[in-house]
Design a protein around this motif. Structure first.
Motif, short mmCIF file in Angstrom:
data_model
loop_
_atom_site.label_atom_id
_atom_site.label_comp_id
_atom_site.label_asym_id
_atom_site.label_seq_id
_atom_site.Cartn_x
_atom_site.Cartn_y
_atom_site.Cartn_z
N SER A 3 1.08 -1.32 -0.14
CA SER A 3 0.06 0.28 0.13
C SER A 3 0.68 1.06 0.37
N LEU A 4 -0.02 2.41 -0.39
CA LEU A 4 0.91 3.41 -0.37
C LEU A 4 0.13 4.75 -0.23
N ARG A 5 -0.38 5.83 0.23
CA ARG A 5 -1.06 6.98 0.83
C ARG A 5 -0.14 8.20 0.01
N LEU A 6 -0.58 8.78 -1.69
CA LEU A 6 -0.04 10.14 -2.21
C LEU A 6 -1.34 11.24 -1.53
N LYS A 18 -8.26 22.06 4.55
CA LYS A 18 -6.47 22.00 3.64
C LYS A 18 -6.29 22.28 2.60
N ILE A 19 -7.01 21.77 1.99
CA ILE A 19 -7.33 22.08 0.01
C ILE A 19 -5.97 20.80 -0.06
N THR A 20 -6.49 19.79 0.64
CA THR A 20 -5.60 18.54 -0.46
C THR A 20 -6.71 17.48 0.11
N VAL A 21 -6.12 16.63 -1.95
CA VAL A 21 -7.11 15.48 -1.69
C VAL A 21 -5.44 13.76 -1.17
N TYR A 22 -6.38 12.33 -1.07
CA TYR A 22 -5.38 11.67 -0.71
C TYR A 22 -5.85 10.85 -1.99
N LEU A 23 -4.91 9.67 -1.84
CA LEU A 23 -5.17 8.76 -2.56
C LEU A 23 -4.63 7.62 -1.78
N GLN A 24 -5.52 7.03 -1.06
CA GLN A 24 -4.70 5.54 -0.63
C GLN A 24 -5.01 4.78 -1.48
N MET A 25 -4.18 3.89 -2.11
CA MET A 25 -3.42 2.59 -2.82
C MET A 25 -3.33 1.59 -2.19
N ASN A 26 -4.38 0.11 -1.85
CA ASN A 26 -4.16 -0.77 -1.61
C ASN A 26 -4.42 -2.26 -2.89
N SER A 27 -3.33 -3.09 -1.99
CA SER A 27 -3.64 -4.55 -3.21
C SER A 27 -2.64 -3.91 -4.44
N LEU A 28 -1.22 -3.56 -4.18
CA LEU A 28 -0.59 -2.37 -5.68
C LEU A 28 -0.07 -3.63 -6.18
N TYR A 32 -0.06 12.18 -11.05
CA TYR A 32 0.27 13.39 -10.97
C TYR A 32 -1.71 13.90 -10.76
N CYS A 33 -1.30 15.06 -9.60
CA CYS A 33 -2.54 15.60 -8.88
C CYS A 33 -3.06 16.65 -10.63
N TYR A 34 -4.63 16.59 -10.29
CA TYR A 34 -4.89 17.47 -11.21
C TYR A 34 -6.13 18.61 -10.27
N ALA A 35 -6.64 19.68 -10.48
CA ALA A 35 -7.15 20.85 -10.64
C ALA A 35 -8.01 21.23 -11.61
N SER A 36 -8.92 20.60 -12.27
CA SER A 36 -9.21 20.64 -13.58
C SER A 36 -10.26 22.45 -13.53
N VAL A 90 -9.18 0.33 -11.07
CA VAL A 90 -8.44 0.17 -9.50
C VAL A 90 -9.89 0.37 -8.69
N LYS A 91 -10.82 0.55 -9.14
CA LYS A 91 -11.81 0.38 -7.51
C LYS A 91 -11.78 -0.58 -7.68
N GLY A 92 -12.08 -0.67 -6.13
CA GLY A 92 -11.99 -1.85 -4.85
C GLY A 92 -11.05 -2.00 -3.87
N ARG A 93 -9.57 -0.68 -5.30
CA ARG A 93 -8.72 -0.99 -4.44
C ARG A 93 -7.82 0.10 -4.22
N PHE A 94 -8.25 1.52 -4.70
CA PHE A 94 -7.85 3.06 -4.38
C PHE A 94 -8.94 3.07 -4.25
N THR A 95 -8.80 4.38 -3.17
CA THR A 95 -9.42 5.42 -2.46
C THR A 95 -9.29 6.73 -2.62
N ILE A 96 -10.59 7.69 -3.54
CA ILE A 96 -10.12 9.28 -2.85
C ILE A 96 -10.16 10.05 -1.55
N THR A 97 -9.99 10.68 -0.84
CA THR A 97 -9.98 11.54 -0.03
C THR A 97 -10.02 12.75 -0.12
N ARG A 98 -10.68 13.56 1.07
CA ARG A 98 -9.69 14.67 0.90
C ARG A 98 -10.23 16.01 2.34
#
Length: 113
Positions: free
Chosen positions: A17-20, A75-85, A94-98, A63-71
């Motif tokens: 796992s990693l968390r971005l 702090k205006i911060t987004v996270y990506l929890q990546m499991n079962s890599l 890359y992070c993107y603010a559309s 990535v469905k079921g393995r990755f989770t985006i939270t915020r």
């Protein structure tokens, strides 16, 4: 001026796992329409997970079921929890603010088999 700063990439074994994190600064006041993309060598950049303009989440099928985006809206911060890599998750993320058209500098994720 908006800046997006990513952190949290690295080298991990398959199944790990990693968390971005992506911290936004400047004239950006919402995490709506922010999210994560990735680009593997020789491939096009692709969507991984995002918050849509109305605050819902959207994930790539791969990535469905393995990755989770939270915020954190304070702090205006987004996270990506990546499991079962998997090795096929190896890419620059890359992070993107559309709403601003701004990309982060990218963070390397490498998954070894």
């Amino acid at each position: 001026q908006v800046q997006l700063v990513e952190s949290g990439g690295g080298l991990v074994q398959a199944g790990g796992s990693l968390r971005l994190s992506c911290a936004a600064s400047g004239s950006i006041f919402s995490t709506n329409a922010m999210g994560w993309y990735r680009q593997a060598p020789g491939k096009q950049r692709e969507l991984v997970a995002i918050f849509t303009s109305d605050g819902n989440t959207k994930y790539a099928d791969s990535v469905k079921g393995r990755f989770t985006i939270t915020r954190d809206n304070v702090k205006i911060t987004v996270y990506l929890q990546m499991n079962s890599l998997k090795p096929e998750d190896t890419a620059v993320y890359y992070c993107y603010a559309s709403r601003t058209g701004i990309w982060g500098q990218g963070t390397q994720v490498t998954v070894s088999s």
